[in-house]
Motif scaffolding. Structure first.
Motif, PDB file in Angstrom:
ATOM      1  N   LEU A  15     -36.232  11.568  -0.361  1.00 16.47           N
ATOM      2  CA  LEU A  15     -37.526  11.007  -0.701  1.00 16.47           C
ATOM      3  C   LEU A  15     -37.360   9.602  -1.271  1.00 16.47           C
ATOM      4  O   LEU A  15     -36.496   9.362  -2.101  1.00 16.47           O
ATOM      5  N   ILE A  16     -38.170   8.683  -0.786  1.00 15.06           N
ATOM      6  CA  ILE A  16     -38.227   7.335  -1.328  1.00 15.06           C
ATOM      7  C   ILE A  16     -39.695   7.066  -1.617  1.00 15.06           C
ATOM      8  O   ILE A  16     -40.517   7.056  -0.717  1.00 15.06           O
ATOM      9  N   LEU A  17     -40.048   6.836  -2.851  1.00 14.95           N
ATOM     10  CA  LEU A  17     -41.442   6.670  -3.216  1.00 14.95           C
ATOM     11  C   LEU A  17     -41.615   5.428  -4.062  1.00 14.95           C
ATOM     12  O   LEU A  17     -40.722   5.021  -4.802  1.00 14.95           O
TER      13      LEU A  17
ATOM     14  N   VAL B 178     -45.189   5.437  10.943  1.00 13.93           N
ATOM     15  CA  VAL B 178     -45.396   6.688  11.670  1.00 13.93           C
ATOM     16  C   VAL B 178     -45.130   7.892  10.777  1.00 13.93           C
ATOM     17  O   VAL B 178     -44.501   7.790   9.729  1.00 13.93           O
ATOM     18  N   VAL B 179     -45.611   9.043  11.245  1.00 11.66           N
ATOM     19  CA  VAL B 179     -45.155  10.347  10.796  1.00 11.66           C
ATOM     20  C   VAL B 179     -44.685  11.066  12.053  1.00 11.66           C
ATOM     21  O   VAL B 179     -45.375  11.024  13.086  1.00 11.66           O
TER      22      VAL B 179
ATOM     23  N   LEU C 286     -44.443   5.185   5.923  1.00  8.59           N
ATOM     24  CA  LEU C 286     -45.737   4.618   5.589  1.00  8.59           C
ATOM     25  C   LEU C 286     -45.555   3.596   4.477  1.00  8.59           C
ATOM     26  O   LEU C 286     -44.562   3.639   3.746  1.00  8.59           O
ATOM     27  N   PRO C 287     -46.497   2.672   4.316  1.00  7.16           N
ATOM     28  CA  PRO C 287     -46.311   1.612   3.318  1.00  7.16           C
ATOM     29  C   PRO C 287     -46.046   2.129   1.903  1.00  7.16           C
ATOM     30  O   PRO C 287     -45.295   1.509   1.148  1.00  7.16           O
TER      31      PRO C 287
ATOM     32  N   LEU D 226     -40.193   9.445   3.672  1.00  8.46           N
ATOM     33  CA  LEU D 226     -39.345  10.605   3.447  1.00  8.46           C
ATOM     34  C   LEU D 226     -38.682  10.992   4.747  1.00  8.46           C
ATOM     35  O   LEU D 226     -39.148  10.641   5.837  1.00  8.46           O
ATOM     36  N   SER D 227     -37.588  11.727   4.635  1.00  6.21           N
ATOM     37  CA  SER D 227     -36.842  12.113   5.826  1.00  6.21           C
ATOM     38  C   SER D 227     -36.164  13.450   5.627  1.00  6.21           C
ATOM     39  O   SER D 227     -35.529  13.692   4.598  1.00  6.21           O
TER      40      SER D 227
END
Length: 255
Positions: free
Chosen positions: A8-10, A92-93, A231-232, A236-237
């Motif tokens: 996760l990158i937030l 994208v998702v 997304l801006p 997450l991956s």
């Protein structure tokens, strides 16, 4: 099966999402929030009474606003990770889609914008079918002219038919699934989950901590289960264990 880790990158404005990921598992209703035009996202954590807990991510796609495509990995026998498939797309998702055979070719029908990606229709498999802005899940045998539909991807088994959980083989695996009703498509990815417990979660209404799906289809799972969200304000991956033949890719609508 290789182990999988959420990455996760937030950014700070979504710190509430990070807190939800780090909180203890609770059986709470999934709480969707808009993360891009036409895309809502929720984190879920489920503790079935008769199965092991599982957790994951769900995305509600409004086809009136966002665009859903089936993007192949390359030539018919090519397999790449979902992250590699969507590398050219900035926003994208995406999740994995078709099952594949020993040669790496997608199994079942796979159609995108009138272009055939895979043509081996499986009559007894389910299929996500999109015509214009409307989506449904139907039996492969009922598809008469696959080129008449904008998007088709087949999977097995059908988890829900008319809101009812189907008779499913007891199996525990990481899962990718899709629900469809009208202009709304729900994409779901989870950690290892028992099939019937997972289907019940999809079917249960929100007041029972479920997603309230009516028709649902299992896509390829296990090490194939993958998720990429670029997304801006949220990235997450879930990388999965190997390459796949294609991916369902959602592009948000314009601001």
């Amino acid at each position: 099966m290789k182990s999988m880790k959420w990455r996760l990158i937030l950014v700070p404005c979504l710190s509430a999402v990070l807190l939800a990921v780090m909180s203890p598992v609770r059986a709470e209703p999934p709480r969707f929030s808009i993360v891009a035009p036409g895309i809502a996202h929720a984190i879920f954590e489920v503790r079935p009474a008769d199965a092991e807990p599982f957790s994951g991510h769900a995305f509600k796609i409004d086809l009136d606003v966002a665009e859903l495509r089936l993007v192949p990995a390359g030539d018919p026998a090519a397999r790449r990770t979902v992250e590699q498939i969507v590398a050219p797309y900035p926003i994208v998702v995406a999740v994995n889609a078709s099952f594949f055979d020993k040669e790496g070719r997608a199994m079942g029908l796979a159609v995108d914008e009138g272009r055939v990606v895979a043509s081996s229709k499986q009559r007894n498999w389910g299929a996500l079918v999109i015509d214009g802005k409307k989506a449904r899940i139907m039996l492969g045998a009922d598809i008469q002219d696959h080129l008449a539909h904008r998007l088709i991807v087949q999977g097995i088994p059908r988890l829900l038919v008319g809101g009812k959980v189907q008779q499913l083989k007891h199996q525990v695996a990481a899962r990718t699934a899709v629900c469809a009703e009208g202009n709304v498509v729900v994409l779901v990815v989870s950690t290892k989950a028992e099939a019937t417990a997972f289907a019940r979660f999809l079917a249960d209404p929100p007041d029972k901590s479920g997603l309230g799906c009516w028709d649902a289809l299992n896509l390829d799972g296990g090490p194939s289960t993958q998720l990429v969200m670029k997304l801006p304000e949220l990235a997450l991956s879930l990388p999965g264990g190997w390459g796949v033949p294609n991916a369902l890719v959602v592009a948000p609508g314009k601001q």
